[in-house]
Design a protein around this motif. Sequence first.
Motif, PDB file in Angstrom:
ATOM      1  N   VAL A 218      40.516 -17.792  79.667  1.00  0.00           N
ATOM      2  CA  VAL A 218      41.888 -17.381  79.979  1.00  0.00           C
ATOM      3  C   VAL A 218      41.886 -16.418  81.157  1.00  0.00           C
ATOM      4  CG1 VAL A 218      43.957 -16.244  79.073  1.00  0.00           C
ATOM      5  CG2 VAL A 218      42.572 -17.704  77.579  1.00  0.00           C
ATOM      6  N   VAL A 219      40.939 -15.462  81.144  1.00  0.00           N
ATOM      7  CA  VAL A 219      40.848 -14.494  82.240  1.00  0.00           C
ATOM      8  C   VAL A 219      40.506 -15.200  83.551  1.00  0.00           C
ATOM      9  CG1 VAL A 219      39.588 -12.479  83.103  1.00  0.00           C
ATOM     10  CG2 VAL A 219      40.173 -12.637  80.669  1.00  0.00           C
ATOM     11  N   ARG A 220      39.552 -16.110  83.489  1.00  0.00           N
ATOM     12  CA  ARG A 220      39.119 -16.783  84.717  1.00  0.00           C
ATOM     13  C   ARG A 220      40.201 -17.725  85.269  1.00  0.00           C
ATOM     14  NH1 ARG A 220      33.564 -19.832  84.245  1.00  0.00           N
ATOM     15  NH2 ARG A 220      34.897 -21.257  83.055  1.00  0.00           N
ATOM     16  N   SER A 221      40.913 -18.442  84.367  1.00  0.00           N
ATOM     17  CA  SER A 221      41.966 -19.336  84.857  1.00  0.00           C
ATOM     18  C   SER A 221      43.118 -18.546  85.458  1.00  0.00           C
ATOM     19  CB  SER A 221      42.467 -20.232  83.721  1.00  0.00           C
ATOM     20  OG  SER A 221      43.046 -19.474  82.683  1.00  0.00           O
ATOM     21  N   ALA A 222      43.393 -17.360  84.911  1.00  0.00           N
ATOM     22  CA  ALA A 222      44.423 -16.506  85.504  1.00  0.00           C
ATOM     23  C   ALA A 222      43.981 -16.037  86.890  1.00  0.00           C
ATOM     24  CB  ALA A 222      44.705 -15.313  84.602  1.00  0.00           C
ATOM     25  N   GLY A 223      42.679 -15.758  87.031  1.00  0.00           N
ATOM     26  CA  GLY A 223      42.167 -15.375  88.341  1.00  0.00           C
ATOM     27  C   GLY A 223      42.291 -16.505  89.349  1.00  0.00           C
TER      28      GLY A 223
END
Length: 734
Positions: free
Chosen positions: A198-203
């Motif tokens: 989730v963190v990486r896709s938001a990035g």
Amino acid sequence: MAEPTITPTRHRRRAVPQPRWILLGMLLAVLGSVLFVNAYTNASFTPDHHQSSSGQRDVPTSVVTGGPIISANSEQVRSYRLPERTIALTFDDGPDPVWTPEVLRVLDAHQVKGTFFVLGSQVSRHPDAARSLVAGGHEVGVHTFTHPQLAELPAWRRQLEYGQTQLVVAAVTGVRTPLIRFPYSSHANAIDNRDWPVVRSAGDLGYLTVLNDTDSKDWARPGVDKIIENATPDGTSGAVTLWHDAGGDRSQTVAALDRFIPLMKERGYRFVTATEGLNLAFAAAGVDHRVDAGVAATAGDRWRGRMLVWAVRGADDVLGVLGVLFVLVGALTVGRTAVLIVLSGRHARRRRSRDWTWGPPVTEPVSVIVPAYNEKEGIAAAVRSLANGDHPGGIEVIVVDDGSTDGTADIVEALRLPNVRVVRKPNGGKPSALNTGIALARHDLLVLVDGDTIFEPDSVRRLVQPFADPRVGAVAGNVKVGNRRSLIAKWQHIEYVIGFNLDRRLYETLRCMPTVPGAIGGFRREALRYAGGLTDDTLAEDTDITIALGRAGWKIVYEETARAWTEAPTSIGQLWKQRYRWSYGTMQALWKHRRSVLDRGASGRFTRRCLFFVSLFGVLLPLLAPVIDLMALYGLFFLDRKATAIAWLAMLGMQLVTAVVAFRLDREKLGVLWVLPLQQFAYRQLMYLVIIQSVVTALTGGRLGWQKLRRTGLEPPPIAPVRPPSPVDARPAP
């Protein structure tokens, strides 16, 4: 006997197109969409966020041991901490119309700026509070639109949460933000394998994830001292601190902030926004980069955001209205039930008392008028039941064949009953046929019946007994469903006993009887003449003439012992046609007599009572009743299911009590009530649609044509042998 031929005067009917089902479909679709939007914005789809860790094998060590600000995408991963003696005050779950201004008041008093991670749904509902954040120099970040557990959602839904929040922020504040904080997130070392994608896709979408170093845990309201202790960083280290400006009572938060800020300033701390702290971290690390959280939004984003805001607020307004209507319908239903049971019970007790009587026995001869149009299936049984009545004064039956094409008149003539006359006339409608029969009747006491109705041997005799009171101008009989085998017929049987006969007890008590049923009704010729006779101004000629009689000052009563058996529709289509005509005709009659509410004397008194009760309980309540089912469905899917089920069962229980009372008063068997719960899932909804479509038709100014129902013929009901009439029988049976 020669058959007189009557040529009546016919009124022109203006044909109008039938209202389309698509209109009802569109209405239901709009309501469904509104409820879906409201459920969505209220986070009704939020999965359970209480979960165990799935491990940190996939999470880079630099993130787990790094700072609370993370820049992570498919190409690189970096995390940052604030410099020493630097604090960023961050607030989640707002804006709130009460507590956000209070938080801002404290921040402004101490000349401190904060970072507010807002929910898109809250921004939509409280745009002024959100606007004041940016106007005051504070910055905003995305906290999703509905506060879900993002790790449980598919990628498209996560992007929808981010994008919708950005749009409403753009619409309300005019800016876009690169900052994001996920619901239920905490420190960087708490990120696990479920959170990391989730963190990486938001990035990848360009967002900077902002977590926290210290959590005030103000949401638990542990006390001001404990909140300050939780938010205070260790030693001189910098910290992103987590607070809340919404989600409940935040008075402890406000009080803690008012003490926390000066306390930290005394220790040499400076307060910054999240992006200011990040830029300081960039400078300390020698990174030539700068982040701005207040980038101006494009005109397109602002317009799309406005549409989203309008949708959310519109859905809230509609649900608010539905909530008010739900309470109103509930109150009306409970009130109507209480009044119905009390007054109908009083009516029954009065009728069953030993000293009750209408007066001296009525033994005058009676003329029965039977308008008939293509009634070959049931006309023979109906006429025999009328001609064989035991009324001591004698019964004259006049069958008015209204242009039938199926040999109805021939069937009646073939019976060769001495007290039956057949009159043939061109088709002119039921009121015309009734007026023709009335004009040819020899007697002053008249009984008007439908061509498919079967009378019990004593029905005519019992029906005319109230005319012993010279004030009585009309008498409503007790209509029974004769074909009760099918489920839909059983539902109508219940409706007749509860919704018609129990209501008539109430209306007689209140002196505002709106309808003497066309299936069995007694009239004085004098009263009909005084009221102007029957007309085809409406499709409910029985309601029209009844209101006219009430306005003329005549007393209209209900004689429950005079029973007539009718054939109820056996298909949904036939039932729809019948009830559509009834409801629309009733509205026409109410509208026709509307001006008489201003009359003085008997006319005004009757009309005000009649129109009030019929409009309230016969039109408005059924029109609004779908709110009960609509909110029940909404509650089962999106609210407390247990509470919703209990409320629905309470309403069903109240209906069951009413049904038992009605069946006891009418001396009907209770066994059929097993279908009452099923009635709530199909039959009632059909009646809702009938009322809705009738109102739509009325609002368009249209007028329906008469709709003939298909009959299969009704078998005479099993009736016990009748004793020869005596003067005692002139009084209603106990």
